[in-house]
Design a protein around this motif. Structure first.
Motif, PDB file in Angstrom:
ATOM      1  N   LEU A 158      33.364  31.397  11.585  1.00 30.71           N
ATOM      2  CA  LEU A 158      34.840  31.763  11.334  1.00 30.71           C
ATOM      3  C   LEU A 158      35.455  30.571  12.280  1.00 30.71           C
ATOM      4  CD1 LEU A 158      37.100  33.323  10.415  1.00 30.71           C
ATOM      5  CD2 LEU A 158      36.893  34.706  12.556  1.00 30.71           C
ATOM      6  N   THR A 159      35.126  30.470  13.538  1.00 29.27           N
ATOM      7  CA  THR A 159      35.602  29.443  14.251  1.00 29.27           C
ATOM      8  C   THR A 159      35.652  27.886  13.685  1.00 29.27           C
ATOM      9  OG1 THR A 159      35.079  30.673  16.178  1.00 29.27           O
ATOM     10  CG2 THR A 159      35.497  28.194  16.631  1.00 29.27           C
TER      11      THR A 159
ATOM     12  N   LEU B  14      43.265  33.859  19.032  1.00 26.32           N
ATOM     13  CA  LEU B  14      43.590  35.171  18.915  1.00 26.32           C
ATOM     14  C   LEU B  14      42.874  35.822  17.846  1.00 26.32           C
ATOM     15  CD1 LEU B  14      47.268  35.261  19.797  1.00 26.32           C
ATOM     16  CD2 LEU B  14      45.508  35.897  21.167  1.00 26.32           C
ATOM     17  N   LEU B  15      42.717  35.063  16.687  1.00 25.46           N
ATOM     18  CA  LEU B  15      42.169  35.503  15.462  1.00 25.46           C
ATOM     19  C   LEU B  15      40.689  35.690  15.640  1.00 25.46           C
ATOM     20  CD1 LEU B  15      43.871  33.507  12.647  1.00 25.46           C
ATOM     21  CD2 LEU B  15      44.402  35.641  13.036  1.00 25.46           C
ATOM     22  N   VAL B  16      39.899  34.745  16.290  1.00 23.82           N
ATOM     23  CA  VAL B  16      38.350  34.858  16.551  1.00 23.82           C
ATOM     24  C   VAL B  16      38.194  36.094  17.529  1.00 23.82           C
ATOM     25  CG1 VAL B  16      36.531  33.854  17.716  1.00 23.82           C
ATOM     26  CG2 VAL B  16      38.004  32.367  15.945  1.00 23.82           C
TER      27      VAL B  16
ATOM     28  N   PHE C 235      27.614  37.336  15.865  1.00 19.14           N
ATOM     29  CA  PHE C 235      27.948  35.878  16.334  1.00 19.14           C
ATOM     30  C   PHE C 235      27.759  34.986  15.447  1.00 19.14           C
ATOM     31  CE2 PHE C 235      26.855  38.088  20.279  1.00 19.14           C
ATOM     32  CZ  PHE C 235      28.124  37.916  21.485  1.00 19.14           C
ATOM     33  N   LEU C 236      26.867  34.898  14.493  1.00 22.48           N
ATOM     34  CA  LEU C 236      26.755  33.941  13.311  1.00 22.48           C
ATOM     35  C   LEU C 236      28.338  33.868  12.476  1.00 22.48           C
ATOM     36  CD1 LEU C 236      25.342  31.943  11.741  1.00 22.48           C
ATOM     37  CD2 LEU C 236      24.162  33.718  10.524  1.00 22.48           C
TER      38      LEU C 236
ATOM     39  N   ALA D  11      38.473  23.474  11.205  1.00 22.84           N
ATOM     40  CA  ALA D  11      38.591  22.518  10.179  1.00 22.84           C
ATOM     41  C   ALA D  11      39.909  22.872   9.066  1.00 22.84           C
ATOM     42  CB  ALA D  11      37.164  22.733   9.039  1.00 22.84           C
ATOM     43  N   ALA D  12      40.104  23.898   8.892  1.00 22.16           N
ATOM     44  CA  ALA D  12      41.519  24.313   8.156  1.00 22.16           C
ATOM     45  C   ALA D  12      42.734  23.426   9.110  1.00 22.16           C
ATOM     46  CB  ALA D  12      41.726  25.731   7.748  1.00 22.16           C
ATOM     47  N   ALA D  13      42.760  24.049  10.348  1.00 21.03           N
ATOM     48  CA  ALA D  13      43.904  23.464  11.156  1.00 21.03           C
ATOM     49  C   ALA D  13      43.783  22.112  11.359  1.00 21.03           C
ATOM     50  CB  ALA D  13      43.606  24.398  12.537  1.00 21.03           C
TER      51      ALA D  13
END
Length: 325
Positions: free
Chosen positions: A293-294, A267-269, A287-288, A299-301
């Protein structure tokens, strides 16, 4: 550099031993055999439908149901073969309902078949007192709910209901609320009646998967619509936040946390993608940014899930809080 031993140390107790593999293989083959037998019953009636008299159809199914119930009754309590027979009885009961509906055409819709099937599956689940039998009830009840809503909205099928029907967001919201209510009911029953089969993680995971799917689709529909719907997006994020809090603080389950985290990332992306790409011709930079961001959110998740798993393991073992050395 963190070697393989260091990575494995972060997930202690997750690798099954030989005895656990044998137990899993025995149960899997038993469930597969029961599923194949039930599939054989269904295919038999489908292939020989025109050649069988209606009373022969009813008699064969009633005989199969009686044999399965009798076999389970003769087996010791909690015997795996007996539980598999009761699961087969759940399936054959639904086949019997379908045959009755085909022989005596009443104009009833398919949702009524699945709803009655779910009701008939409950006594077998109570007799088995095993969690897998309640999984069948959960699946049948939710299929009946999906089909009922598709009929009420006048769409052709259940996929059209979620992906092309008018009022899809309101419908998805209804499905999300219904699934969350089922999840609360499951945990309430697990607390007061574990002896009746309300135990284990799979039942909650099935409902958590449905809740994450409905919340995710509700949020996506609010973002991808011609006009952004902040209310529906907020409801979706609130539902996912509630799932994250519940499965982190009250009923820890890393699988459910992973599903909810994945839904939040999607949802955030997607929301950022709409902001960056709407009205732009040159989308290379956007897109970069979305790729970075993805990667960052994933990684944070993953890091958060690993810390949560370690903390839960320490709490279960009575070790002091804090990261291991």
């Amino acid at each position: 550099m963190l070697g393989a031993d260091g990575v494995a140390a972060g997930w202690p107790g997750t690798e099954p031993d030989a005895a656990q593999w044998r137990t899993w293989l025995d149960r899997t083959l038993l469930m597969l055999g029961a599923a194949l037998l039930c599939a054989g019953v269904i295919v038999f009636f489908a292939f020989n439908w025109q050649d069988l008299h209606k009373f022969a159809k009813f008699g064969l199914l009633a005989g199969a149901l009686t044999l399965l119930a009798g076999f389970a009754w003769l087996r010791p309590p909690a015997d795996m073969a007996g539980l598999a027979a009761l699961c087969g009885a759940q399936v054959v009961a639904g086949v019997l309902l379908a045959v009755i509906g085909q022989v005596y055409q009443t104009g009833a819709d398919a949702w009524q078949l699945f709803a009655l099937w779910a009701l008939l599956a409950i006594p077998w689940a109570l007799a088995a007192r095993a969690a897998p039998h309640w999984w069948v009830v959960i699946v049948l009840a939710n299929v009946a709910l999906l089909r009922y809503l598709s009929v009420r909205l006048g769409v052709g099928g259940m996929f059209d209901l979620l992906f092309g029907a008018a009022g899809e967001r309101a419908t998805t919201l209804s499905l999300l609320v219904a699934t969350l209510v089922q999840l609360m009911l499951w945990f309430a029953l697990r607390a007061v009646a574990p002896v009746d089969g309300f135990r284990g993680l799979a039942g909650a995971r099935i409902l958590a998967t449905l809740a994450c799917a409905y919340a995710g689709w509700l949020g996506l529909a609010s973002i991808l619509h011609n006009r952004f719907d902040p209310a529906m997006f907020g409801v979706a994020m609130l539902a996912l936040g509630g799932l994250l809090a519940w499965f982190r603080l009250r009923a820890f389950d890393v699988v459910a946390l992973s599903l909810a985290s994945f839904s939040v990332i999607v949802l955030l992306v997607t929301g950022v993608a709409r902001l960056l790409l709407e009205g732009r011709r040159d989308a290379f930079g956007a897109f970069l940014i979305l790729g970075l961001l993805t990667i960052g959110l994933s990684a944070a998740a993953a890091a958060w899930l690993l810390r949560a798993y370690r903390h839960h393991g320490q709490a279960q073992s009575g070790a002091p809080n804090g990261e291991p050395a």
